[in-house]
Design a protein around this motif. Structure first.
Motif, short mmCIF file in Angstrom:
data_model
loop_
_atom_site.label_atom_id
_atom_site.label_comp_id
_atom_site.label_asym_id
_atom_site.label_seq_id
_atom_site.Cartn_x
_atom_site.Cartn_y
_atom_site.Cartn_z
N LYS A 122 -23.81 -33.02 -19.86
CA LYS A 122 -23.54 -32.75 -18.23
C LYS A 122 -23.91 -32.01 -17.65
O LYS A 122 -23.66 -30.07 -18.29
CB LYS A 122 -22.11 -33.44 -17.97
N ASP A 123 -25.36 -31.84 -16.87
CA ASP A 123 -25.14 -30.50 -15.67
C ASP A 123 -23.76 -29.90 -15.33
O ASP A 123 -23.21 -30.59 -14.94
CB ASP A 123 -26.47 -31.25 -15.42
N LEU A 124 -24.02 -28.97 -14.56
CA LEU A 124 -23.29 -28.49 -14.00
C LEU A 124 -22.87 -28.47 -12.42
O LEU A 124 -21.20 -29.45 -12.16
CB LEU A 124 -23.54 -27.12 -13.56
N LEU A 125 -23.09 -29.21 -12.11
CA LEU A 125 -23.60 -29.81 -11.14
C LEU A 125 -22.49 -31.18 -10.96
O LEU A 125 -21.38 -31.71 -10.35
CB LEU A 125 -24.73 -30.13 -9.77
N THR A 126 -22.81 -32.18 -11.71
CA THR A 126 -22.47 -33.11 -12.46
C THR A 126 -21.04 -33.50 -12.46
O THR A 126 -19.59 -33.45 -12.35
CB THR A 126 -22.90 -34.26 -13.18
N TYR A 127 -21.02 -32.02 -13.35
CA TYR A 127 -19.78 -31.27 -13.96
C TYR A 127 -18.55 -31.25 -12.74
O TYR A 127 -17.34 -31.80 -12.51
CB TYR A 127 -19.60 -30.49 -14.96
N MET A 128 -18.61 -30.56 -12.28
CA MET A 128 -18.20 -29.99 -10.73
C MET A 128 -17.72 -31.16 -9.67
O MET A 128 -16.92 -30.84 -9.35
CB MET A 128 -18.86 -29.11 -9.71
N VAL A 129 -18.92 -32.20 -9.72
CA VAL A 129 -18.21 -33.26 -8.52
C VAL A 129 -17.62 -34.06 -9.22
O VAL A 129 -16.31 -34.23 -8.79
CB VAL A 129 -19.26 -34.05 -7.87
N GLU A 130 -17.60 -34.67 -10.52
CA GLU A 130 -16.71 -35.37 -11.57
C GLU A 130 -15.23 -34.56 -11.02
O GLU A 130 -14.11 -35.00 -11.14
CB GLU A 130 -17.15 -36.19 -12.38
N GLU A 131 -15.03 -33.20 -11.84
CA GLU A 131 -13.93 -32.83 -11.80
C GLU A 131 -12.93 -32.01 -10.73
O GLU A 131 -11.74 -31.94 -11.05
CB GLU A 131 -14.10 -31.73 -12.90
N LYS A 132 -14.39 -31.63 -9.55
CA LYS A 132 -13.71 -31.62 -8.42
C LYS A 132 -13.34 -32.04 -7.72
O LYS A 132 -13.00 -31.87 -6.38
CB LYS A 132 -13.99 -29.64 -8.88
N TYR A 133 -14.73 -31.86 -7.31
CA TYR A 133 -14.46 -32.78 -5.66
C TYR A 133 -14.07 -33.91 -6.00
O TYR A 133 -14.10 -33.75 -4.84
CB TYR A 133 -16.49 -33.45 -5.45
N PHE A 134 -13.89 -34.92 -6.77
CA PHE A 134 -12.87 -36.14 -6.76
C PHE A 134 -12.05 -35.73 -7.75
O PHE A 134 -11.28 -36.23 -8.39
CB PHE A 134 -14.06 -37.06 -7.32
N THR A 176 -7.64 -34.56 -9.09
CA THR A 176 -6.70 -35.79 -8.72
C THR A 176 -5.48 -34.74 -8.62
O THR A 176 -4.40 -35.31 -8.30
CB THR A 176 -6.30 -37.05 -9.44
N ASP A 177 -5.79 -33.55 -9.27
CA ASP A 177 -4.50 -33.04 -9.44
C ASP A 177 -4.28 -32.09 -8.83
O ASP A 177 -3.75 -30.74 -8.06
CB ASP A 177 -4.94 -32.10 -10.27
N GLY A 178 -4.95 -31.75 -7.18
CA GLY A 178 -4.99 -31.07 -6.41
C GLY A 178 -6.06 -29.99 -5.48
O GLY A 178 -5.84 -29.47 -4.41
N ASP A 179 -6.39 -29.74 -6.91
CA ASP A 179 -7.51 -27.97 -6.78
C ASP A 179 -8.73 -28.69 -6.22
O ASP A 179 -9.61 -29.11 -7.82
CB ASP A 179 -7.67 -28.25 -8.19
N VAL A 180 -8.96 -29.27 -5.24
CA VAL A 180 -10.20 -29.98 -4.73
C VAL A 180 -11.34 -28.93 -4.09
O VAL A 180 -10.58 -27.45 -3.44
CB VAL A 180 -10.22 -31.32 -3.84
N TRP A 181 -12.19 -29.30 -4.60
CA TRP A 181 -13.30 -28.18 -4.35
C TRP A 181 -14.32 -29.20 -3.39
O TRP A 181 -14.63 -30.44 -3.68
CB TRP A 181 -14.43 -28.01 -5.76
N SER A 182 -14.99 -28.56 -2.24
CA SER A 182 -15.77 -29.47 -1.04
C SER A 182 -16.55 -28.94 -1.50
O SER A 182 -17.23 -28.28 -2.58
CB SER A 182 -15.05 -28.61 0.14
N GLU A 183 -17.73 -29.45 -0.61
CA GLU A 183 -18.87 -29.55 -0.74
C GLU A 183 -19.40 -28.03 -0.34
O GLU A 183 -20.83 -28.14 -1.39
CB GLU A 183 -19.80 -30.39 0.32
#
Length: 535
Positions: free
Chosen positions: A309-321, A323-330
């Motif tokens: 996976k590219d870095l952006l897709t990884y970030m969106v899947e793992e951080k934008y969505f 479920t552990d509370g450590d969410v990254w915004s846009e």
């Protein structure tokens, strides 16, 4: 704090005495204002001139005395032939100390960290007692965003942990075919230059286009097509940001100490416009990727588990969505992508420029590198990760290149508390400069031939050169460069392709002039070479 408190108490005492004498309230206010201003001026004069000279715990450390009374060493730095000067000259004068003290802008004290023991304490043992100073944030923050590079404390620990997964070795190995494909595309560009322009190429531009394409695919999952497009908006914007005309360099340098980006002058307009375009385009990629991932989840499409996976897709899947509370915004993800795209492609391009310069300057180094790569390609025309990693001389060449021509200039820190390093009390607010060249050119570490380019030295390390802190190209500790493995793989894969097919001849044999001031080690005016196909 004690001096500031004394200033307030002295002012109040003056006003009280005046009021008890029967003065009116307006007279008392007038006296208060004049007393406060007078005492404030006295305090600033004490802080600027008397404290560093007579009271600072750093006053007895060795260091240069040829500073301007108000600008410190800033003028000497801007007048130097290299952005690594005069720091390297100081290290050669005082090679065996922990710190070299010098005066910076506003006659403030700063320390150049010199010994390996001091580096270890600052970068590892007491890492979170220091932060990136404000001047460095002004210098680079707009360009690279406020992601991992500028995060501090718990936020940095959390982001660093996330990037360990994103930049895992397994993910990087799977990306090798993409790097090779782009390197092969570069050979087509160079072949066209040989046919059309007698092989004369400006390497900074070509390599910047190459590495921007590579980092675009790895970071965004998008081929930005800089190599195949004559006028790339991405490349043009980054060229404006990193390689401005001399007046633009001067504005950038001044802005680091005195914020002047708001001034309505052409260098500021050009910088801000280019930066806005980059932010807008990358921001659109972030928005679109969020929608793509959301749509895939809603339709419950199966993930391709074996696909890198590219870095952006990884970030969106793992951080934008997440479920552990450590969410990254846009915005968080935009900052991280800015970090990776801006920092990743320019440093890599600079390293390739210096590699080509060295190959055109040291025939024996080139001969040995060509021979080693030729043997590998004879066994396997498309070598895998392990085979490329097994190239001993290429590894030595890369490390020596990073030692002598390290693209990164400075890694500054500022103490956020009083802290003792190697027995020296570093007061809160003191700036510390971590300069890779100050370590790599230190004769007490690397010997009397520290300035010489010698890849073989890596086969005979001894004494302090065996210390991991003797190699400072990627920093160390919790703040070590997260993209170091990517950078090294990218460089070696490109070298295998280029060295096996081309040799490079210098057109201008005069000494290389460097851009100064600069955040990167770059030749001034570019580097033009003649590219020749190997028989």
């Amino acid at each position: 704090m004690a001096l500031a408190s004394s200033l307030v108490f002295a002012t109040l005492a003056t006003v009280t005495r005046y009021a008890l004498g029967g003065a009116t309230s307006s007279d008392a206010v007038n006296v208060f204002a004049k007393s406060f201003v007078g005492l404030f001026v006295a305090y600033k004069l004490f802080e600027t001139f008397a404290y560093p000279a007579f009271f600072s715990p750093l006053r007895n450390l060795p260091g240069p005395k040829d500073h301007h009374f108000l600008l410190g060493q800033a003028l000497n730095q801007f007048r130097a032939d290299s952005p690594n000067e005069p720091y390297v000259s100081w290290v050669k004068k005082w090679p065996d100390v922990d710190f070299i003290r010098y005066m910076s802008f506003g006659n403030s004290e700063a320390l150049l960290v010199t010994s390996l023991a001091a580096h270890k304490e600052v970068l590892q043992l007491k890492c979170y007692s220091f932060v990136k100073p404000p001047f460095f944030r002004r210098l680079l923050g707009d360009i690279v965003g406020f992601g991992l590079v500028f995060s501090e404390g718990d936020a940095h620990k959390s982001q660093r942990k996330a990037f360990r997964g994103m930049l895992s070795l397994g993910n990087l190995k799977n990306f090798l075919p993409v790097i090779r494909s782009k390197a092969e595309e570069l050979t087509d560009v160079l072949d066209r230059a040989i046919a059309k322009d007698d092989g004369v190429v400006e390497l900074i531009e070509v390599y910047s286009r190459l590495t921007l394409d590579i980092v675009g695919i790895f970071g965004l999952g998008v081929d930005l097509q800089n190599l195949s497009t004559e006028h790339s908006i991405f490349h043009d914007c980054y060229h404006q940001i990193f390689d401005p005309p001399p007046i633009g360099l001067a504005v950038t340098a001044i802005n680091a100490f005195v914020p002047i980006r708001w001034l309505p002058i052409k260098p500021n307009r050009d910088f801000l416009n280019a930066n806005k375009v980059v932010h807008t385009i990358l921001g659109d990629y972030v928005k679109q990727r969020i929608e793509d991932v959301r749509s895939a989840r809603e339709q419950r499409r199966p993930e391709e588990a074996d696909k890198s996976k590219d870095l952006l897709t990884y970030m969106v899947e793992e951080k934008y969505f997440a479920t552990d509370g450590d969410v990254w915004s846009e915005q968080d993800m935009l900052n991280q992508i800015l970090n990776f795209v801006a920092g990743g492609h320019e440093t890599s391009a600079s390293l390739l420029v210096w590699a080509t310069y060295v190959l055109s300057t040291y025939p024996e180094v080139e001969r040995r590198l060509v021979a080693e790569i030729a043997q590998l390609l004879k066994r396997n025309p498309r070598p895998d990760y392990a085979e490329i990693e097994g190239l001993r001389y290429l590894n030595n060449f890369m490390r020596e290149l990073l030692r002598v021509h390290c693209p990164a200039i400075t890694l500054p820190r500022e103490a956020i508390e009083d802290v003792v390093i190697q027995g020296t009390l570093i007061p809160k607010g003191t700036t510390l400069i971590m300069l890779p060249a100050a370590v790599h050119r230190n004769p007490s570490i690397w010997g009397p031939d520290a300035d010489e380019f010698d890849p073989d030295r890596w086969d005979k390390l001894s004494a302090e050169t065996t210390d991991i802190y003797a190699f400072a190209a990627f920093s160390h500790g919790p703040r070590i460069c997260s993209g170091r493995a990517f950078t090294m793989l990218e460089f070696k894969a490109i070298m295998v392709e280029l060295v096996s097919k081309f040799r490079f001849e210098r057109i201008d044999k005069s000494d290389i002039q460097l851009i100064n001031p600069s955040v990167l080690l770059r030749p001034r005016g570019g580097l033009r070479m003649k590219v020749v196909r190997r028989e």
